[in-house]
Design an enzyme around this catalytic site. Sequence first.
Site, PDB file in Angstrom:
ATOM      1  N   GLU A 275      70.819 109.078  25.549  1.00  0.00           N
ATOM      2  CA  GLU A 275      70.030 107.855  25.370  1.00  0.00           C
ATOM      3  C   GLU A 275      70.498 106.746  26.318  1.00  0.00           C
ATOM      4  O   GLU A 275      70.836 105.650  25.874  1.00  0.00           O
ATOM      5  CB  GLU A 275      70.161 107.365  23.919  1.00  0.00           C
ATOM      6  CG  GLU A 275      69.760 108.381  22.861  1.00  0.00           C
ATOM      7  CD  GLU A 275      70.167 107.959  21.448  1.00  0.00           C
ATOM      8  OE1 GLU A 275      70.937 106.990  21.291  1.00  0.00           O
ATOM      9  OE2 GLU A 275      69.710 108.618  20.499  1.00  0.00           O
ATOM     10  N   CYS A 346      67.493  72.897  26.407  1.00  0.00           N
ATOM     11  CA  CYS A 346      68.359  71.910  25.758  1.00  0.00           C
ATOM     12  C   CYS A 346      69.345  72.570  24.804  1.00  0.00           C
ATOM     13  O   CYS A 346      69.199  72.496  23.583  1.00  0.00           O
ATOM     14  CB  CYS A 346      67.506  70.855  25.073  1.00  0.00           C
ATOM     15  SG  CYS A 346      66.565  69.942  26.296  1.00  0.00           S
TER      16      CYS A 346
HETATM   17  C1  PLP Z   1      71.190 100.417  22.818  1.00  0.00           C
HETATM   18  C2  PLP Z   1      71.261 101.840  22.495  1.00  0.00           C
HETATM   19  C3  PLP Z   1      71.341 102.793  23.513  1.00  0.00           C
HETATM   20  C4  PLP Z   1      71.428 102.435  24.977  1.00  0.00           C
HETATM   21  O1  PLP Z   1      72.651 101.919  25.340  1.00  0.00           O
HETATM   22  P1  PLP Z   1      72.953 101.666  26.893  1.00  0.00           P
HETATM   23  O2  PLP Z   1      74.295 101.050  26.894  1.00  0.00           O
HETATM   24  O3  PLP Z   1      71.905 100.756  27.388  1.00  0.00           O
HETATM   25  O4  PLP Z   1      72.942 102.980  27.570  1.00  0.00           O
HETATM   26  C5  PLP Z   1      71.332 104.119  23.167  1.00  0.00           C
HETATM   27  N1  PLP Z   1      71.264 104.506  21.873  1.00  0.00           N
HETATM   28  C6  PLP Z   1      71.198 103.627  20.860  1.00  0.00           C
HETATM   29  C7  PLP Z   1      71.103 104.110  19.482  1.00  0.00           C
HETATM   30  C8  PLP Z   1      71.194 102.267  21.136  1.00  0.00           C
HETATM   31  O5  PLP Z   1      71.128 101.388  20.138  1.00  0.00           O
END
Ligand code: PLP
Length: 423
Positions: A275, A346
């Site tokens: 991910e 602000c």
């Molecule tokens: C934010 C997030 C990611 C991505 O993280 P990066 O640091 O942008 O690679 C992957 N998995 C989950 C569950 C997340 O919350």
Amino acid sequence: MHHFTYKGGVLHAEDVSLAELAARVGTPFYAYAQATLSRHYRVFDDAFAGDDHLVCFAMKANSNQAVLKLLAGLGAGMDIVSGGELKRAQAAGVAGGKIVFSGVGKTEEEMRAALAHGIRCFNVESLPELRRLSQVARAMGRTAPVALRINPDVDAKTHEKIATGRKADKFGISWTRALEAYALAAGLPGIAVTGLATHIGSQITDLQPFEQAYSLMAELATRLREAGHDIRHVDLGGGLGVPYRGDTDIPPHPDDYAAMVRRLLGHLDVAYIFEPGRMIAANAGVLVGRVLYVKEAEGKTFLITDVGMNDLLRPTLYEAFHHIQPLAEPEPDAPMMSADVVGPVCETGDYIARERRLPQMKEGDLFAVMTAGAYGAVMAGTYNTRALVPEVLVNGADHAVVRRRFDEERIVGLDSLAPWQMA
Ligand SMILES: *Cc1c(COP(=O)(O)O)cnc(C)c1O
């Protein structure tokens, strides 16, 4: 590696002059280099060539339709964290089989939408969520594919607000209770256990925390299989960092990350899901702004710009560092200045950089805030009734506005009066 370089004395995104874009679109605006997005996706994906794997772009990092369409076209799936992101992924044509759903607060409505779209997996973060998903799936006559997101209690050694894998963080189910949680999942109607998930944080620049977490995942996968669970995939999350500073925060190369993953999990014969968000999008974007005033204060210079915290929240939210480059290439011996680069909002917290050494800049000068393609435009808002910042995608010598400026008239138009106020 990115595609923002000086050509003929002007900073370009690929072959497009950012100064010309500024004249056309007006400042501030985000510009993304398609070549960088593609390159980063491919480098990560290629690192796992030969392994059964799916790269689900963490679309919370950058959810512009044009970005999603590009990445989906390269084969990416999506990691979503809301029903809204599901709608964006669907609009970009991403098949359900390539979507995983993360997040601690999924609503029934979001669960139904994801079930109806036939997503690849729900990454479930708590037992109450698991029970709710079971009810929702059963009522629909469907089976929800599930991985439990395990919190390995690992310190990712990143900023406090982007560490997610320590036991005090709200994310995931403690690894110490994983077997119990899987036993519950296996007994619930409408739930099919298909995998195991984790995500320990973001902007991680050292392999060691990953190694610690993934060793635990490997061990858990083995124990869960021994207990009779059908663990077909392991979702290893995102988190690989990017070089915001470029000297002290050099992240591991995806090839080294991949070698570590294979070494720790290769024997399991599972599919991998990843991910990544930041490592794909961050260096593919810049935020272009203009200096409005140079304010000499007591022992201090403020560059007052038209880039507000509503356009880029990261410095305020995470004390994040972003390089700032003038669009006009400075001479090698250009005089330098030290300044706080601030916005017009602000709030004292409204700054891009503090006490930054920069080439001398003056009123009207244009500049780029570098490495702003992830967690930039997606966090933008309209505080102080400022227009929602536009986004431009560059491809070679072409460019297209891929989100137009949501102007003040439309922001005001979202409000309405109560009936008793209409005389
Ligand atoms: C934010 C997030 C990611 C991505 O993280 P990066 O640091 O942008 O690679 C992957 N998995 C989950 C569950 C997340 O919350």
